[in-house]
Scaffold this motif. Sequence first.
Motif, short mmCIF file in Angstrom:
data_model
loop_
_atom_site.label_atom_id
_atom_site.label_comp_id
_atom_site.label_asym_id
_atom_site.label_seq_id
_atom_site.Cartn_x
_atom_site.Cartn_y
_atom_site.Cartn_z
N ILE A 139 0.84 -1.21 0.00
CA ILE A 139 0.00 0.00 0.00
C ILE A 139 0.87 1.25 0.00
O ILE A 139 0.61 2.21 -0.73
CB ILE A 139 -0.95 -0.01 1.23
CG1 ILE A 139 -1.99 -1.11 1.07
CG2 ILE A 139 -1.64 1.34 1.38
CD1 ILE A 139 -2.76 -1.42 2.34
N LEU A 140 1.93 1.25 0.83
CA LEU A 140 2.83 2.41 0.87
C LEU A 140 3.50 2.63 -0.48
O LEU A 140 3.63 3.77 -0.95
CB LEU A 140 3.89 2.21 1.97
CG LEU A 140 3.38 2.30 3.41
CD1 LEU A 140 4.46 1.86 4.39
CD2 LEU A 140 2.93 3.72 3.74
N HIS A 141 3.93 1.53 -1.12
CA HIS A 141 4.55 1.63 -2.45
C HIS A 141 3.53 2.15 -3.46
O HIS A 141 3.84 3.00 -4.31
CB HIS A 141 5.08 0.26 -2.87
CG HIS A 141 5.99 0.32 -4.05
ND1 HIS A 141 6.40 -0.80 -4.74
CD2 HIS A 141 6.58 1.37 -4.70
CE1 HIS A 141 7.19 -0.44 -5.74
NE2 HIS A 141 7.32 0.86 -5.73
N TYR A 142 2.31 1.67 -3.37
CA TYR A 142 1.22 2.11 -4.26
C TYR A 142 1.02 3.63 -4.16
O TYR A 142 0.89 4.32 -5.17
CB TYR A 142 -0.07 1.37 -3.88
CG TYR A 142 -1.28 1.77 -4.67
CD1 TYR A 142 -1.60 1.14 -5.88
CD2 TYR A 142 -2.14 2.77 -4.22
CE1 TYR A 142 -2.72 1.50 -6.61
CE2 TYR A 142 -3.26 3.14 -4.93
CZ TYR A 142 -3.55 2.50 -6.12
OH TYR A 142 -4.67 2.87 -6.86
N ARG A 143 1.04 4.13 -2.94
CA ARG A 143 0.85 5.57 -2.74
C ARG A 143 2.03 6.37 -3.30
O ARG A 143 1.84 7.43 -3.90
CB ARG A 143 0.69 5.88 -1.25
CG ARG A 143 -0.67 5.45 -0.70
CD ARG A 143 -0.79 5.83 0.77
NE ARG A 143 -2.10 5.52 1.29
CZ ARG A 143 -2.44 5.72 2.57
NH1 ARG A 143 -1.55 6.20 3.43
NH2 ARG A 143 -3.66 5.42 2.99
N GLN A 144 3.24 5.89 -3.06
CA GLN A 144 4.43 6.59 -3.57
C GLN A 144 4.42 6.66 -5.09
O GLN A 144 4.69 7.71 -5.68
CB GLN A 144 5.70 5.88 -3.09
CG GLN A 144 5.97 6.03 -1.60
CD GLN A 144 7.14 5.17 -1.14
OE1 GLN A 144 7.31 4.03 -1.59
NE2 GLN A 144 7.95 5.70 -0.24
N VAL A 145 4.10 5.53 -5.73
CA VAL A 145 4.06 5.49 -7.20
C VAL A 145 2.95 6.39 -7.72
O VAL A 145 3.12 7.11 -8.71
CB VAL A 145 3.88 4.04 -7.70
CG1 VAL A 145 3.66 4.01 -9.19
CG2 VAL A 145 5.09 3.20 -7.32
N GLY A 146 1.81 6.38 -7.02
CA GLY A 146 0.69 7.24 -7.43
C GLY A 146 1.07 8.72 -7.36
O GLY A 146 0.73 9.49 -8.26
N LYS A 147 1.79 9.10 -6.29
CA LYS A 147 2.21 10.50 -6.16
C LYS A 147 3.22 10.87 -7.24
O LYS A 147 3.17 11.97 -7.80
CB LYS A 147 2.80 10.74 -4.77
CG LYS A 147 3.15 12.21 -4.54
CD LYS A 147 3.67 12.48 -3.16
CE LYS A 147 3.99 13.96 -3.00
NZ LYS A 147 4.52 14.29 -1.66
N LEU A 148 4.15 9.96 -7.52
CA LEU A 148 5.12 10.21 -8.59
C LEU A 148 4.41 10.48 -9.91
O LEU A 148 4.76 11.41 -10.64
CB LEU A 148 6.05 9.00 -8.77
CG LEU A 148 7.23 8.85 -7.82
CD1 LEU A 148 7.95 7.55 -8.08
CD2 LEU A 148 8.19 10.01 -7.96
#
Length: 877
Positions: A575-584
């Motif tokens: 989930i944390l990775h998903y959020r980081q990629v989404g923000k990028l």
Amino acid sequence: MKNKLVLIDGNSITYRAFFALPLLNNDKGIHTNAIYGFAMMLMKILEDEKPTHMLVAFDAGKTTFRHQTFEEYKGGRQKTPPELSEQFPLVRQLLDSYGIARYELDNYEADDIIGTLAGQASKEGLEVKVISGDRDLLQLVDENVTVSMTKKGITEVEEFTPSAIFEKYELTPLQIVDMKGLMGDKSDNIPGVPGVGEKTAIKLLKQFETVEGVYEHIDEVSGAKLLQNLTENQDKALMSKQLAKIKIDSPIEIGIQDTVRTEVEMDRVVDLFQSLGFTSLLSKLNVSPKEEPQKELDEINFDILSSVEESHLADNACLFVEMVGENYHTEPIIGLGLSHEKGNYFIPTDVALSSTVFKEWLENKQTNKTVYDAKASYVALKWKGISLEGINFDPLLASYVLDPSQSNKDFADLVNGKVATTVNTSEEIYGKGAKQSVPEQEIVADYIVRKTIALNELKEKLKSELEKNEQLDLLLDLELPLCFILGQMEFDGVSVNEETLQNMGTELTATLKDLEQKIYELAGESFNINSPKQLGVILFEKLNLPAAKKTKTGYSTSADVLEKLESAHEIIPQILHYRQVGKLNSTYVEGLLKVINKEDNKIHTRFNQVLAQTGRLSSVDPNLQNIPIRLEEGRKIRKAFVPSEKDWVIFAADYSQIELRVLAHIAQDENLMDAFIHDFDVHTKTAMDVFHVEKDDVTSNMRRQAKAVNFGIVYGISDYGLSQSLGITRKEAATFIENYLKSFPKVKEYMTDIVQKTKLDGYVSTILNRRRYIPEITSKNFNIRGFAERTAMNTPIQGSAADIIKKAMILMAERLKEEKLQANLLLQVHDELIFEAPKEEIPILEKIVPEVMENAVKLSVPLKVDYNYGNSWFEAK
């Protein structure tokens, strides 16, 4: 409607806010997590409770009347982190602006103030709500008094009435004191009876009602060990009950009438939130802009020109290039002001741009001009095909050099009260937000010419102050030449391969899809991952993970909550990775695609030269200094930044550990200097000295800890801050800092001396005489003074590093011209310079770039520059 008194335990709520939120700080370096959390809770209380009366009680000091009974009361508590201490004055400032009473009383605790006022209010028929995180206050609950206990997080509370207390503990509110007497309280160092926990205490009180009742019927207690512990610790039990008992007749000098809420000073609230950078909280205030009365200004004489003649032009003139918005790359020029000994003129934009005579005057290096915000004027005219030359003074840069805390204001704030000519504010002329518009020409002309006339008066005043401070060289030799280099960099822009960015967007979208599927598999069902409500149900109800906070709309799934659960379930890292990629994808890929200039396929950022009090540059629209590099997908974004010409490359050069080298120079610490002089890895050297080991015995973890201290020590890092950074205990962190300062005694001496010097002078200076005034360093408030002391230690280091790279940029621009190279400077990113150049010029750049950068300023230790090049910014790193 019944009057309601809300009483808040100020210390408890501020502590909870501090530890519930990550360690935040604003652009001034002030830590803000506690005040932010407190403000959130306060706004929620005011909205939900709508109190007619309100007071926040604080502890007055470390010693209270309870210490006379038990000297070790609250003993063993760790020292309050300075990152928290510095925020208490801000909390008090917040309360004052909201018209909320606050009170503290020597020798008493906040609990005693609350208990006394709650009793008075209850007798007078007020409804009372107490808000705290301290269970001691449950003893105050009665039919008129409700206690809201904060749970994990900030805004989530659990309400206690007499029936709620009985449901949870099967006790009456008054028995809470007896429960504390038996079981004690580790947080307050109340001893209680060894071996008696909450369950045992409740069982005993259900049978015998009070502590005294237990001892009156001691023979009826079952269990040999329990009986022994109770018998041997009777004095402790009775003392512990007395320690836990809130004094409801404290000698307070206020009454219920003093808790009536007064009017909110919304201007003060807005100013505080703005200074702290609380944008999200500002949006919740729904504040309407004030209608300011129009100032009556003295008349001025000027002409509006329909054409520009030679007679209108002169040497030593003041020029004002007027734009309404901030982005001078795209903003239209509203008009130009011109003022000199021959007269004052307003030149409409179309007249100015069509005049050959005026263009030649603007481009003439021999005609001296004073221009406000020279970089903005230079770039704006550059887009119109005019190269503005001959600028020898900029009052905006001058005011920034004189006092970096005061320069970033409206022009009217800069001149009014300092010179004879008075000027309206920009908002008074153009309006604000959706209502912003350009008025008729006569009003605009008068406004612009006024500003132009004021420039000349301002110039003489500022120049005199700069000479007095021996800072004229800093303006004329550093900041002024630099502004044109920055302006040229902005105008030239950075080439971006749009297709590469789009492909990255496609890749990131595919990555998001993959992560989405993994999350669904781990969750056992599909749901909206971006919905905190749905995610909260999955994590904390279906997967039964421990919930940290719960709000009215559901469980909190903020980053700090999830990071603490990272090892609890494999779904969390996904989930944390998903959020980081989404923000990028949204912020950087889609964000950068939106700002590419379609005419030249370049991004034209703006460098802010007059913002940071340390002298550092920042970048906006877009911020190219903040492209993330920790995440692999983030680093790849730099692949899209490419040379603007075929067969050219990107060349990147950055200073190695420049701030530590500056520290070695300023502190003259032999151990630190020795590492740099002999080109020894400074973090390994620090680890060797602090841990007392040989080079080969330094582990990667030792080096990591040494690195954290090296970069944190001169910023006044505390044991708490270091413990958070390294994931170690505060005791270990404190030992580490102590050992570091023993190993580098001159660093410790520098830290002490710079604070004393700043108290005498009122400011600190960099190696090029840039000043930062720190009046708070003599504050009687310990917390404010502590922050100021850390600023005094930090600024000469960070500011000198900023001076060095600025000097290097000027010298590099000169050297590129001398060598007649096609290479040009594209970006400055903190300690790094980015160039583009033809491949055949690389051997020359490999020689001259390190040479110029390493010799920009002479220090006691060598400056070191690392460089690389490639077909993109990514390859050049």
